[in-house]
Design a protein around this motif. Structure first.
Motif, short mmCIF file in Angstrom:
data_model
loop_
_atom_site.label_atom_id
_atom_site.label_comp_id
_atom_site.label_asym_id
_atom_site.label_seq_id
_atom_site.Cartn_x
_atom_site.Cartn_y
_atom_site.Cartn_z
N TYR A 191 63.58 -15.35 2.61
CA TYR A 191 64.07 -14.40 2.00
C TYR A 191 63.22 -13.26 1.48
CZ TYR A 191 68.11 -12.57 -0.90
OH TYR A 191 69.25 -11.60 -1.48
N PRO A 192 63.72 -11.93 1.54
CA PRO A 192 62.86 -10.72 1.27
C PRO A 192 62.40 -10.70 -0.11
CG PRO A 192 64.66 -10.02 2.49
CD PRO A 192 65.11 -11.40 2.24
N THR A 193 61.03 -10.34 -0.26
CA THR A 193 60.50 -10.36 -1.72
C THR A 193 60.00 -8.77 -1.87
OG1 THR A 193 58.40 -10.88 -0.69
CG2 THR A 193 59.88 -12.72 -1.70
N THR A 194 60.74 -7.80 -1.48
CA THR A 194 60.51 -6.49 -1.51
C THR A 194 60.29 -6.18 -3.01
OG1 THR A 194 61.69 -6.20 0.56
CG2 THR A 194 60.90 -4.23 -0.82
N ALA A 195 61.15 -6.64 -3.76
CA ALA A 195 61.31 -6.24 -5.37
C ALA A 195 59.94 -6.67 -5.72
CB ALA A 195 62.54 -7.06 -6.18
N GLN A 196 59.48 -7.72 -5.50
CA GLN A 196 58.28 -8.33 -6.40
C GLN A 196 57.07 -7.37 -5.79
OE1 GLN A 196 60.67 -10.31 -5.26
NE2 GLN A 196 60.78 -12.00 -6.84
N SER A 197 57.17 -7.11 -4.52
CA SER A 197 56.19 -6.24 -4.09
C SER A 197 55.83 -4.91 -4.30
CB SER A 197 56.23 -6.07 -2.44
OG SER A 197 55.29 -5.27 -1.81
N VAL A 198 57.18 -4.30 -4.70
CA VAL A 198 57.00 -3.06 -5.50
C VAL A 198 56.66 -2.80 -6.73
CG1 VAL A 198 58.73 -1.21 -6.28
CG2 VAL A 198 58.94 -1.94 -4.15
N ILE A 199 57.03 -4.06 -7.63
CA ILE A 199 56.71 -4.08 -8.86
C ILE A 199 55.11 -4.32 -9.07
CG2 ILE A 199 57.07 -5.30 -11.31
CD1 ILE A 199 60.06 -5.77 -10.23
N LYS A 200 54.54 -5.29 -8.25
CA LYS A 200 53.29 -5.71 -8.37
C LYS A 200 52.38 -4.48 -7.78
CE LYS A 200 51.87 -10.10 -7.56
NZ LYS A 200 51.52 -11.19 -6.88
N ASP A 201 52.84 -3.69 -7.09
CA ASP A 201 52.14 -2.44 -6.66
C ASP A 201 51.64 -1.61 -8.17
OD1 ASP A 201 52.01 -2.99 -4.04
OD2 ASP A 201 53.71 -1.43 -3.59
N LEU A 202 52.46 -1.81 -9.11
CA LEU A 202 52.02 -1.06 -10.38
C LEU A 202 51.16 -1.68 -10.93
CD1 LEU A 202 55.98 -0.65 -11.81
CD2 LEU A 202 54.57 1.15 -10.63
N GLU A 203 50.72 -2.73 -10.70
CA GLU A 203 49.14 -3.17 -11.19
C GLU A 203 48.21 -2.17 -10.98
OE1 GLU A 203 49.65 -8.16 -10.99
OE2 GLU A 203 48.96 -6.93 -9.13
N SER A 204 48.23 -1.21 -9.99
CA SER A 204 47.14 -0.38 -9.81
C SER A 204 47.23 0.65 -10.87
CB SER A 204 47.28 0.31 -8.39
OG SER A 204 48.71 0.91 -8.42
N ASP A 205 48.20 1.07 -11.55
CA ASP A 205 48.35 1.63 -12.64
C ASP A 205 47.72 1.06 -13.97
OD1 ASP A 205 49.49 3.46 -11.21
OD2 ASP A 205 51.44 3.08 -11.75
N GLY A 206 47.45 -0.42 -13.95
CA GLY A 206 46.74 -0.96 -14.85
C GLY A 206 47.93 -1.97 -15.85
N ILE A 207 49.09 -1.74 -15.03
CA ILE A 207 50.29 -2.42 -15.73
C ILE A 207 50.17 -4.03 -15.38
CG2 ILE A 207 52.78 -2.99 -15.63
CD1 ILE A 207 52.88 0.15 -15.28
N GLN A 208 50.47 -4.89 -16.30
CA GLN A 208 50.24 -6.29 -16.16
C GLN A 208 51.66 -6.95 -15.64
OE1 GLN A 208 47.95 -8.85 -19.13
NE2 GLN A 208 48.67 -7.13 -20.54
N VAL A 209 51.63 -7.65 -14.65
CA VAL A 209 52.70 -8.00 -13.81
C VAL A 209 52.84 -9.58 -13.74
CG1 VAL A 209 54.26 -7.88 -11.87
CG2 VAL A 209 53.10 -5.78 -12.80
N LEU A 210 53.85 -10.28 -14.09
CA LEU A 210 53.97 -11.50 -13.87
C LEU A 210 55.10 -12.01 -12.87
CD1 LEU A 210 53.00 -14.83 -14.35
CD2 LEU A 210 54.38 -14.41 -16.50
N ASP A 211 54.89 -12.55 -11.63
CA ASP A 211 55.79 -12.72 -10.89
C ASP A 211 55.90 -14.50 -10.90
OD1 ASP A 211 57.61 -13.22 -8.60
OD2 ASP A 211 55.82 -12.82 -6.95
N LEU A 212 57.44 -14.74 -11.47
CA LEU A 212 57.60 -16.12 -11.63
C LEU A 212 58.11 -16.87 -10.09
CD1 LEU A 212 59.69 -15.89 -14.74
CD2 LEU A 212 57.34 -16.76 -14.68
N LEU A 213 57.91 -15.95 -9.06
CA LEU A 213 58.34 -16.75 -7.98
C LEU A 213 57.86 -17.92 -7.36
CD1 LEU A 213 60.57 -17.05 -5.48
CD2 LEU A 213 59.39 -15.18 -4.24
#
Length: 345
Positions: free
Chosen positions: A277-299
């Motif tokens: 199943y596609p995980t595009t959403a997770q990929s897009v949001i985790k890209d924001l880590e480059s802005d210094g944003i902490q991201v926790l993916d529960l998948l």
């Protein structure tokens, strides 16, 4: 008065009385139906979604808010909406000295749909902290069903920051945050009055919906006509409007107010059960880590636990409370443990 007029009046009274009696009987049957459903496995789906009180917000950037000071019980879960219109005990805007405050924003997942308040990940984090001796930790559950990230950004700026949080946790639901399904406040109408003030209207609506489902005429489609709840193209403009921009703005507000900022991604049931199943959403949001944003993916956590469970074919995934990917108490517990571990680092 002649005999004809007397007969006419008597017939009218009898007909009117029969009509009132019939309507009363239908209303009584519908009352028993709804009362039985309230604490059945369908209480949240068929009663809560219709009975919970929402009202228009004075803020045009917020579609709807919960009516304050309301109490409900669905599936034996007490749902108390406090005077600030959120599902929690009342917290003063002024933070008590020495208190470590965690503000949780999100939609129906953060709200705790189909769960008790104590089972939500927000409150489980508080319980864990107290158990480890951090008794001054206080969590505030500001999740509202039907909200999306732009609305949560507006709420954070207008109200959330008044709580002076030390940590801001933003929950992202892959199921519908990209193609948002916003709660709307119905305009005054006879149908709305019947919906709010009778039991039979809900009963009739349920029967009608079931009949449509049985003959195959009811089809739910995503607004994009996609079979997925999010666009597969990472460059789709919706990612900017509903995900990237509001998250970046909330992160900025958090930084300006000296608060830690964490984005938590809740997966869909389909993602948990299928690695294809596609995980595009997770990929897009985790890209924001480059802005210094902490991201926790529960998948990854959800998949690991799901594979360890003895789930039978066609059985509801124990990590979810329903077919629309609302986490069960177990799903909330996994989220709480992962978030708490991140906070402790």
């Amino acid at each position: 008065m002649n005999t004809y007029k007397k007969t006419l009046i008597i017939n009218f009274v009898l007909a009117f009385t029969s009509l009132l009696f019939s309507l009363g009987a239908v209303e009584l049957v519908a009352w028993f139906w709804e009362s039985g459903l309230m604490n059945s496995p369908h209480g949240w789906e068929l009663v809560a979604s219709r009975r919970i009180c929402v009202k228009a917000s004075h803020n045009p950037d917020i579609n709807a808010v919960l009516c304050p000071n309301r109490n409900y019980t669905w599936e034996n879960n007490l749902v108390e909406i406090n005077l600030h219109g959120i599902r929690d005990v009342v917290h003063s805007f002024e933070k008590p000295e020495g208190t470590y405050r965690i503000l949780s924003l999100g939609d129906s997942v953060a709200f705790g749909w189909e769960n008790g308040l104590e089972d939500t990940y927000t409150k489980q984090i508080e319980t864990m902290a107290h158990g480890d001796g951090y008794v001054n930790t206080e969590t505030i559950n500001a999740g509202i069903m039907g909200w999306d990230l732009p609305i949560e950004r507006a709420y954070l700026e207008e109200t959330g920051l008044k709580y002076d949080p030390d940590v801001i946790i933003v929950e992202v639901t892959v199921h519908n945050d990209i193609y948002p399904q916003r709660y709307t406040v119905p305009s005054p109408s006879m149908a709305k009055w019947l919906r709010d003030n009778t039991y039979s209207w809900g009963f009739a609506s349920h029967i009608s919906r079931k009949m449509k489902e049985n003959i195959g005429t009811l089809h739910a489609e995503a607004s994009s006509n996609s079979i997925y709840p999010f666009p597969l193209d990472k460059h789709d403009i919706q990612w900017d409007e509903f995900i990237r921009t509001p998250i970046r703005e909330m992160a900025r507000l958090a930084t300006e107010n000296n608060a830690e900022f964490i984005v938590v991604i809740f997966p869909t049931d389909a993602q948990v059960q299928s690695i294809d199943y596609p995980t595009t959403a997770q990929s897009v949001i985790k890209d924001l880590e480059s802005d210094g944003i902490q991201v926790l993916d529960l998948l990854p956590v959800y998949r690991t636990v799901y594979q360890q469970l003895d789930t039978q074919p066609n059985e509801l995934n124990p990590l979810f409370a329903d077919a629309t990917s609302h986490p069960s108490a177990l799903g909330h517990s996994l989220a709480a443990e992962a978030i708490y571990e991140m906070l402790m680092k």
